[in-house]
Enzyme design. Sequence first.
Site, mmCIF file in Angstrom:
data_model
loop_
_atom_site.group_PDB
_atom_site.id
_atom_site.type_symbol
_atom_site.label_atom_id
_atom_site.label_comp_id
_atom_site.label_asym_id
_atom_site.label_seq_id
_atom_site.Cartn_x
_atom_site.Cartn_y
_atom_site.Cartn_z
ATOM 1 C CG LEU A 46 -26.305 -12.424 -12.444
ATOM 2 C CD1 LEU A 46 -26.901 -11.194 -11.773
ATOM 3 C CD2 LEU A 46 -26.590 -12.401 -13.940
ATOM 4 C CB VAL A 66 -20.705 -3.214 -11.041
ATOM 5 C CG1 VAL A 66 -20.043 -2.153 -11.929
ATOM 6 C CG2 VAL A 66 -20.593 -2.815 -9.580
ATOM 7 C CG HIS A 119 -23.355 -8.980 -8.280
ATOM 8 N ND1 HIS A 119 -23.801 -9.238 -9.569
ATOM 9 C CD2 HIS A 119 -24.342 -8.253 -7.683
ATOM 10 C CE1 HIS A 119 -25.002 -8.723 -9.729
ATOM 11 N NE2 HIS A 119 -25.359 -8.113 -8.607
ATOM 12 C CB CYS A 120 -19.749 -7.414 -12.487
ATOM 13 S SG CYS A 120 -18.219 -8.354 -12.438
ATOM 14 C CE1 TYR A 121 -24.393 -12.793 -16.971
ATOM 15 C CE2 TYR A 121 -22.388 -13.654 -17.970
ATOM 16 C CZ TYR A 121 -23.763 -13.700 -17.802
ATOM 17 O OH TYR A 121 -24.496 -14.656 -18.451
#
Length: 340
Positions: A46, A66, A119-121
Amino acid sequence: MEVKRCSLRKSLSSRHSRSTNELESDDDAGPTNLDSIEPGLWLGNLTAAMDLDMLEDRKINYILTVDSCPLPRNILSIPSIKTMYVQVTDIPCEDLLSHFEDTYKFISEGQTNGVVLVHCYFGVSRSATIVIAYFMKKYQMPFNEAFEMVKKQRRFVGPNKGFEAQLKLYERMSYQIDRSNAQFRMYRLAIAADKVRKVKILPQDCLDVVKPDPALITVKPDPLVYRCRKCRRIVALASNIVPHVAREKPSWKTENWPPIDPGKSLCNLTYFVEPMTWMKPALHSEQGKIYCPKCDSKIGSFSWIMGCQCPCGAKVSPAFYLAPSKVEWSNFVQNVQVTV
Protein backbone atom coordinates in the site's frame (compact mmCIF):
# COMPACT_ATOMS: atom_id res chain seq x y z
CA MET A 1 16.17 -3.08 -0.75
CA GLU A 2 17.32 -5.58 1.85
CA VAL A 3 16.49 -3.13 4.65
CA LYS A 4 12.99 -2.74 3.22
CA ARG A 5 12.51 -6.51 3.10
CA CYS A 6 13.53 -6.85 6.75
CA SER A 7 10.97 -4.18 7.62
CA LEU A 8 8.37 -6.06 5.62
CA ARG A 9 9.06 -9.25 7.57
CA LYS A 10 8.42 -7.36 10.82
CA SER A 11 5.20 -5.95 9.38
CA LEU A 12 4.07 -9.41 8.35
CA SER A 13 4.62 -10.68 11.89
CA SER A 14 2.59 -7.82 13.31
CA ARG A 15 -0.25 -8.56 10.88
CA HIS A 16 -0.72 -12.08 12.25
CA SER A 17 -0.73 -10.82 15.84
CA ARG A 18 -3.57 -8.37 15.22
CA SER A 19 -7.27 -9.16 15.35
CA THR A 20 -8.75 -9.90 11.93
CA ASN A 21 -11.51 -7.41 12.74
CA GLU A 22 -9.05 -4.61 13.40
CA LEU A 23 -8.97 -1.98 10.68
CA GLU A 24 -5.70 -1.76 8.79
CA SER A 25 -3.95 1.58 9.25
CA ASP A 26 -1.62 2.97 6.61
CA ASP A 27 1.26 3.25 9.11
CA ASP A 28 1.43 -0.55 9.55
CA ALA A 29 2.05 -1.30 5.86
CA GLY A 30 5.74 -0.54 6.29
CA PRO A 31 8.05 1.43 3.99
CA THR A 32 7.61 1.54 0.22
CA ASN A 33 8.16 -1.97 -1.06
CA LEU A 34 7.64 -3.24 -4.61
CA ASP A 35 9.24 -5.55 -7.14
CA SER A 36 9.27 -5.66 -10.93
CA ILE A 37 7.54 -8.90 -11.98
CA GLU A 38 8.05 -8.34 -15.70
CA PRO A 39 8.47 -5.25 -17.91
CA GLY A 40 5.57 -2.90 -17.26
CA LEU A 41 4.26 -4.77 -14.20
CA TRP A 42 5.10 -4.11 -10.56
CA LEU A 43 3.80 -5.82 -7.42
CA GLY A 44 3.97 -4.02 -4.10
CA ASN A 45 2.39 -2.80 -0.88
CA LEU A 46 0.00 0.00 0.00
CA THR A 47 2.78 2.43 0.85
CA ALA A 48 4.23 2.03 -2.64
CA ALA A 49 0.88 2.96 -4.17
CA MET A 50 0.88 6.21 -2.14
CA ASP A 51 4.52 7.13 -2.79
CA LEU A 52 4.19 9.93 -5.36
CA ASP A 53 7.93 10.19 -6.01
CA MET A 54 8.19 6.45 -6.63
CA LEU A 55 5.15 6.42 -8.93
CA GLU A 56 6.66 9.22 -11.00
CA ASP A 57 10.14 7.68 -11.01
CA ARG A 58 8.85 4.34 -12.35
CA LYS A 59 6.36 6.01 -14.70
CA ILE A 60 3.46 4.07 -13.18
CA ASN A 61 0.19 5.21 -14.75
CA TYR A 62 -2.09 2.26 -13.85
CA ILE A 63 -2.76 1.19 -10.24
CA LEU A 64 -4.82 -1.87 -9.32
CA THR A 65 -5.80 -1.86 -5.64
CA VAL A 66 -6.86 -5.17 -4.06
CA ASP A 67 -7.60 -4.17 -0.49
CA SER A 68 -10.30 -3.55 2.09
CA CYS A 69 -10.11 0.23 1.54
CA PRO A 70 -9.55 2.31 -1.60
CA LEU A 71 -6.56 4.58 -2.12
CA PRO A 72 -6.76 8.10 -0.67
CA ARG A 73 -8.30 10.84 -2.78
CA ASN A 74 -4.99 12.56 -3.52
CA ILE A 75 -3.88 9.48 -5.48
CA LEU A 76 -7.25 8.76 -7.12
CA SER A 77 -7.47 12.36 -8.34
CA ILE A 78 -4.20 12.27 -10.30
CA PRO A 79 -5.38 12.64 -13.93
CA SER A 80 -2.41 10.76 -15.40
CA ILE A 81 -3.07 7.61 -13.36
CA LYS A 82 -5.89 5.17 -14.14
CA THR A 83 -7.07 3.13 -11.17
CA MET A 84 -9.13 0.03 -10.46
CA TYR A 85 -10.35 -1.08 -7.03
CA VAL A 86 -11.27 -4.60 -5.93
CA GLN A 87 -12.61 -4.59 -2.36
CA VAL A 88 -11.60 -7.76 -0.50
CA THR A 89 -10.00 -8.67 2.80
CA ASP A 90 -7.22 -11.20 3.17
CA ILE A 91 -9.29 -14.16 4.36
CA PRO A 92 -9.69 -17.54 2.59
CA CYS A 93 -13.46 -17.25 2.02
CA GLU A 94 -13.20 -13.98 0.06
CA ASP A 95 -14.08 -14.17 -3.63
CA LEU A 96 -11.17 -13.09 -5.84
CA LEU A 97 -11.83 -15.63 -8.60
CA SER A 98 -14.84 -13.73 -9.93
CA HIS A 99 -12.60 -10.70 -10.50
CA PHE A 100 -9.89 -12.48 -12.52
CA GLU A 101 -11.34 -11.55 -15.93
CA ASP A 102 -11.69 -7.82 -15.18
CA THR A 103 -8.29 -7.55 -13.51
CA TYR A 104 -6.67 -9.36 -16.44
CA LYS A 105 -8.10 -6.80 -18.85
CA PHE A 106 -6.97 -3.90 -16.66
CA ILE A 107 -3.38 -5.17 -16.28
CA SER A 108 -3.16 -6.05 -19.98
CA GLU A 109 -4.36 -2.59 -20.96
CA GLY A 110 -1.94 -1.03 -18.49
CA GLN A 111 1.05 -2.88 -19.89
CA THR A 112 0.04 -1.88 -23.40
CA ASN A 113 -0.32 1.80 -22.50
CA GLY A 114 2.30 2.20 -19.78
CA VAL A 115 3.29 0.68 -16.45
CA VAL A 116 1.06 -1.09 -13.90
CA LEU A 117 1.34 -1.40 -10.14
CA VAL A 118 -0.76 -4.10 -8.51
CA HIS A 119 -0.89 -3.81 -4.74
CA CYS A 120 -2.75 -4.86 -1.61
CA TYR A 121 -1.77 -4.04 1.96
CA PHE A 122 1.56 -5.88 2.12
CA GLY A 123 1.84 -7.09 -1.48
CA VAL A 124 1.87 -10.69 -0.32
CA SER A 125 -1.50 -12.45 -0.68
CA ARG A 126 -4.34 -10.60 -2.44
CA SER A 127 -2.36 -8.68 -5.04
CA ALA A 128 -0.06 -11.66 -5.60
CA THR A 129 -3.11 -13.81 -6.33
CA ILE A 130 -4.25 -11.35 -9.00
CA VAL A 131 -0.80 -11.26 -10.63
CA ILE A 132 -0.51 -15.05 -10.57
CA ALA A 133 -3.94 -15.36 -12.22
CA TYR A 134 -2.80 -12.81 -14.82
CA PHE A 135 0.29 -14.89 -15.64
CA MET A 136 -1.77 -18.09 -15.81
CA LYS A 137 -4.07 -16.62 -18.45
CA LYS A 138 -1.46 -14.61 -20.33
CA TYR A 139 0.98 -17.49 -20.69
CA GLN A 140 -1.54 -20.35 -20.47
CA MET A 141 0.40 -21.94 -17.64
CA PRO A 142 -0.71 -23.95 -14.60
CA PHE A 143 -0.85 -22.44 -11.13
CA ASN A 144 2.42 -23.94 -9.88
CA GLU A 145 4.45 -22.50 -12.75
CA ALA A 146 2.86 -19.06 -12.55
CA PHE A 147 3.36 -19.00 -8.78
CA GLU A 148 7.07 -19.80 -9.14
CA MET A 149 7.50 -17.13 -11.83
CA VAL A 150 6.03 -14.45 -9.59
CA LYS A 151 7.78 -15.70 -6.45
CA LYS A 152 11.12 -15.60 -8.26
CA GLN A 153 10.70 -11.84 -8.65
CA ARG A 154 9.10 -11.17 -5.24
CA ARG A 155 10.02 -13.79 -2.70
CA PHE A 156 7.36 -12.73 -0.18
CA VAL A 157 4.35 -13.70 -2.30
CA GLY A 158 2.03 -16.21 -0.67
CA PRO A 159 -1.70 -16.39 -1.47
CA ASN A 160 -3.74 -17.67 1.47
CA LYS A 161 -5.15 -21.20 1.19
CA GLY A 162 -8.52 -20.02 -0.08
CA PHE A 163 -6.99 -17.90 -2.85
CA GLU A 164 -4.67 -20.76 -3.80
CA ALA A 165 -7.70 -23.06 -4.18
CA GLN A 166 -9.39 -20.43 -6.35
CA LEU A 167 -6.32 -20.24 -8.60
CA LYS A 168 -6.36 -24.02 -9.00
CA LEU A 169 -10.04 -23.93 -9.93
CA TYR A 170 -9.18 -21.21 -12.47
CA GLU A 171 -6.64 -23.61 -13.94
CA ARG A 172 -9.25 -26.39 -14.17
CA MET A 173 -11.52 -23.97 -16.06
CA SER A 174 -8.72 -23.34 -18.58
CA TYR A 175 -8.03 -19.80 -17.35
CA GLN A 176 -11.49 -18.39 -17.87
CA ILE A 177 -14.62 -17.95 -15.79
CA ASP A 178 -16.97 -20.72 -16.91
CA ARG A 179 -20.28 -20.07 -15.17
CA SER A 180 -21.64 -23.39 -16.44
CA ASN A 181 -18.83 -25.28 -14.71
CA ALA A 182 -20.23 -27.41 -11.87
CA GLN A 183 -17.37 -26.61 -9.52
CA PHE A 184 -17.58 -22.88 -10.19
CA ARG A 185 -21.30 -23.00 -9.38
CA MET A 186 -20.51 -24.86 -6.15
CA TYR A 187 -17.84 -22.27 -5.40
CA ARG A 188 -20.27 -19.39 -5.81
CA LEU A 189 -22.75 -21.19 -3.55
CA ALA A 190 -20.06 -21.48 -0.88
CA ILE A 191 -19.30 -17.76 -1.20
CA ALA A 192 -23.00 -16.95 -0.93
CA ALA A 193 -23.43 -19.17 2.13
CA ASP A 194 -20.60 -17.39 3.91
CA LYS A 195 -22.26 -14.03 3.27
CA VAL A 196 -25.65 -15.33 4.43
CA ARG A 197 -23.91 -16.44 7.63
CA LYS A 198 -22.82 -12.85 8.21
CA VAL A 199 -25.89 -10.84 7.17
CA LYS A 200 -28.67 -13.46 7.62
CA ILE A 201 -30.00 -12.90 4.10
CA LEU A 202 -28.77 -13.53 0.55
CA PRO A 203 -27.08 -10.29 -0.61
CA GLN A 204 -27.64 -8.75 -4.03
CA ASP A 205 -24.11 -9.53 -5.25
CA CYS A 206 -24.81 -13.26 -4.84
CA LEU A 207 -28.10 -13.48 -6.72
CA ASP A 208 -26.27 -15.22 -9.57
CA VAL A 209 -26.42 -18.45 -7.54
CA VAL A 210 -30.22 -18.45 -7.77
CA LYS A 211 -31.22 -20.17 -10.99
CA PRO A 212 -34.28 -19.40 -13.13
CA ASP A 213 -37.59 -21.17 -12.54
CA PRO A 214 -37.19 -24.38 -14.59
CA ALA A 215 -40.91 -24.48 -15.35
CA LEU A 216 -40.60 -21.25 -17.32
CA ILE A 217 -37.59 -22.26 -19.42
CA THR A 218 -38.78 -22.95 -22.96
CA VAL A 219 -35.55 -22.54 -24.95
CA LYS A 220 -33.44 -25.71 -25.06
CA PRO A 221 -34.90 -27.22 -21.85
CA ASP A 222 -33.16 -30.20 -20.24
CA PRO A 223 -34.45 -33.58 -21.46
CA LEU A 224 -34.78 -34.68 -17.84
CA VAL A 225 -36.87 -32.78 -15.30
CA TYR A 226 -38.09 -33.29 -11.73
CA ARG A 227 -41.78 -32.69 -10.93
CA CYS A 228 -43.88 -32.40 -7.81
CA ARG A 229 -45.58 -35.79 -7.38
CA LYS A 230 -48.82 -34.19 -6.31
CA CYS A 231 -49.42 -31.58 -9.01
CA ARG A 232 -46.75 -32.48 -11.62
CA ARG A 233 -45.31 -28.98 -11.60
CA ILE A 234 -41.67 -28.89 -12.80
CA VAL A 235 -39.43 -27.95 -9.86
CA ALA A 236 -35.92 -28.74 -11.15
CA LEU A 237 -33.92 -29.60 -14.24
CA ALA A 238 -31.22 -32.23 -14.44
CA SER A 239 -28.67 -29.39 -14.67
CA ASN A 240 -29.87 -28.05 -11.30
CA ILE A 241 -28.81 -31.22 -9.49
CA VAL A 242 -25.72 -30.97 -7.26
CA PRO A 243 -24.24 -34.48 -7.58
CA HIS A 244 -22.72 -36.27 -4.63
CA VAL A 245 -21.06 -39.62 -3.96
CA ALA A 246 -22.00 -41.78 -0.97
CA ARG A 247 -20.20 -40.73 2.21
CA GLU A 248 -18.18 -38.04 0.40
CA LYS A 249 -18.69 -34.32 0.88
CA PRO A 250 -18.90 -32.54 -2.49
CA SER A 251 -16.43 -29.68 -2.72
CA TRP A 252 -15.42 -27.17 -5.37
CA LYS A 253 -11.84 -27.64 -4.17
CA THR A 254 -11.73 -31.29 -5.26
CA GLU A 255 -9.59 -31.79 -8.37
CA ASN A 256 -12.39 -33.61 -10.19
CA TRP A 257 -16.03 -33.41 -9.17
CA PRO A 258 -18.00 -35.47 -9.46
CA PRO A 259 -15.11 -37.94 -9.34
CA ILE A 260 -14.61 -39.99 -12.47
CA ASP A 261 -14.14 -43.34 -10.81
CA PRO A 262 -15.72 -46.62 -12.01
CA GLY A 263 -15.81 -47.84 -8.43
CA LYS A 264 -18.03 -44.97 -7.27
CA SER A 265 -21.58 -44.14 -8.23
CA LEU A 266 -23.62 -41.02 -7.64
CA CYS A 267 -26.12 -41.23 -4.80
CA ASN A 268 -29.82 -40.54 -5.46
CA LEU A 269 -31.21 -41.02 -1.95
CA THR A 270 -31.62 -37.25 -1.76
CA TYR A 271 -31.85 -34.75 -4.64
CA PHE A 272 -29.61 -31.83 -3.76
CA VAL A 273 -30.26 -28.90 -6.09
CA GLU A 274 -29.23 -25.30 -6.65
CA PRO A 275 -31.50 -22.61 -5.19
CA MET A 276 -34.10 -21.41 -7.71
CA THR A 277 -36.25 -18.31 -7.99
CA TRP A 278 -39.42 -20.20 -7.01
CA MET A 279 -37.85 -21.03 -3.62
CA LYS A 280 -38.90 -17.72 -2.08
CA PRO A 281 -38.03 -18.52 1.58
CA ALA A 282 -34.47 -19.50 0.59
CA LEU A 283 -33.84 -15.95 -0.62
CA HIS A 284 -34.78 -14.38 2.70
CA SER A 285 -33.95 -16.94 5.42
CA GLU A 286 -31.01 -19.02 6.62
CA GLN A 287 -33.00 -22.26 6.68
CA GLY A 288 -36.52 -23.57 6.26
CA LYS A 289 -38.88 -25.79 4.30
CA ILE A 290 -39.31 -25.94 0.55
CA TYR A 291 -42.89 -25.97 -0.76
CA CYS A 292 -44.15 -26.60 -4.26
CA PRO A 293 -44.96 -23.16 -5.76
CA LYS A 294 -48.17 -24.52 -7.34
CA CYS A 295 -49.86 -26.85 -4.82
CA ASP A 296 -47.96 -25.74 -1.70
CA SER A 297 -46.99 -29.30 -0.76
CA LYS A 298 -43.81 -29.64 1.27
CA ILE A 299 -41.23 -31.22 -1.02
CA GLY A 300 -37.93 -30.55 0.76
CA SER A 301 -35.83 -28.27 2.98
CA PHE A 302 -32.89 -25.89 2.78
CA SER A 303 -30.08 -24.65 5.01
CA TRP A 304 -27.47 -22.10 3.98
CA ILE A 305 -25.45 -22.55 7.16
CA MET A 306 -25.84 -26.01 8.67
CA GLY A 307 -26.28 -27.93 5.45
CA CYS A 308 -27.80 -31.40 5.39
CA GLN A 309 -26.58 -34.97 5.68
CA CYS A 310 -27.86 -37.46 3.12
CA PRO A 311 -28.84 -40.94 4.38
CA CYS A 312 -25.76 -42.17 2.50
CA GLY A 313 -23.56 -40.23 4.93
CA ALA A 314 -22.51 -37.38 2.64
CA LYS A 315 -22.70 -33.91 4.21
CA VAL A 316 -23.73 -31.18 1.77
CA SER A 317 -23.49 -27.51 2.71
CA PRO A 318 -25.16 -25.26 1.78
CA ALA A 319 -28.03 -27.63 1.05
CA PHE A 320 -31.27 -27.32 -0.90
CA TYR A 321 -32.81 -30.72 -1.22
CA LEU A 322 -35.90 -32.31 -2.70
CA ALA A 323 -37.18 -35.50 -1.09
CA PRO A 324 -37.37 -38.37 -3.65
CA SER A 325 -40.70 -39.39 -2.12
CA LYS A 326 -42.14 -35.95 -2.96
CA VAL A 327 -40.84 -35.50 -6.50
CA GLU A 328 -40.48 -37.68 -9.56
CA TRP A 329 -38.35 -37.40 -12.64
CA SER A 330 -39.59 -37.34 -16.20
CA ASN A 331 -37.77 -37.41 -19.53
CA PHE A 332 -40.52 -35.53 -21.34
CA VAL A 333 -40.61 -31.74 -21.36
CA GLN A 334 -43.46 -29.67 -22.72
CA ASN A 335 -42.35 -26.68 -24.80
CA VAL A 336 -44.62 -24.39 -22.81
CA GLN A 337 -46.00 -25.01 -19.36
CA VAL A 338 -48.41 -22.67 -17.63
CA THR A 339 -47.68 -22.39 -13.92
CA VAL A 340 -49.40 -20.74 -11.02
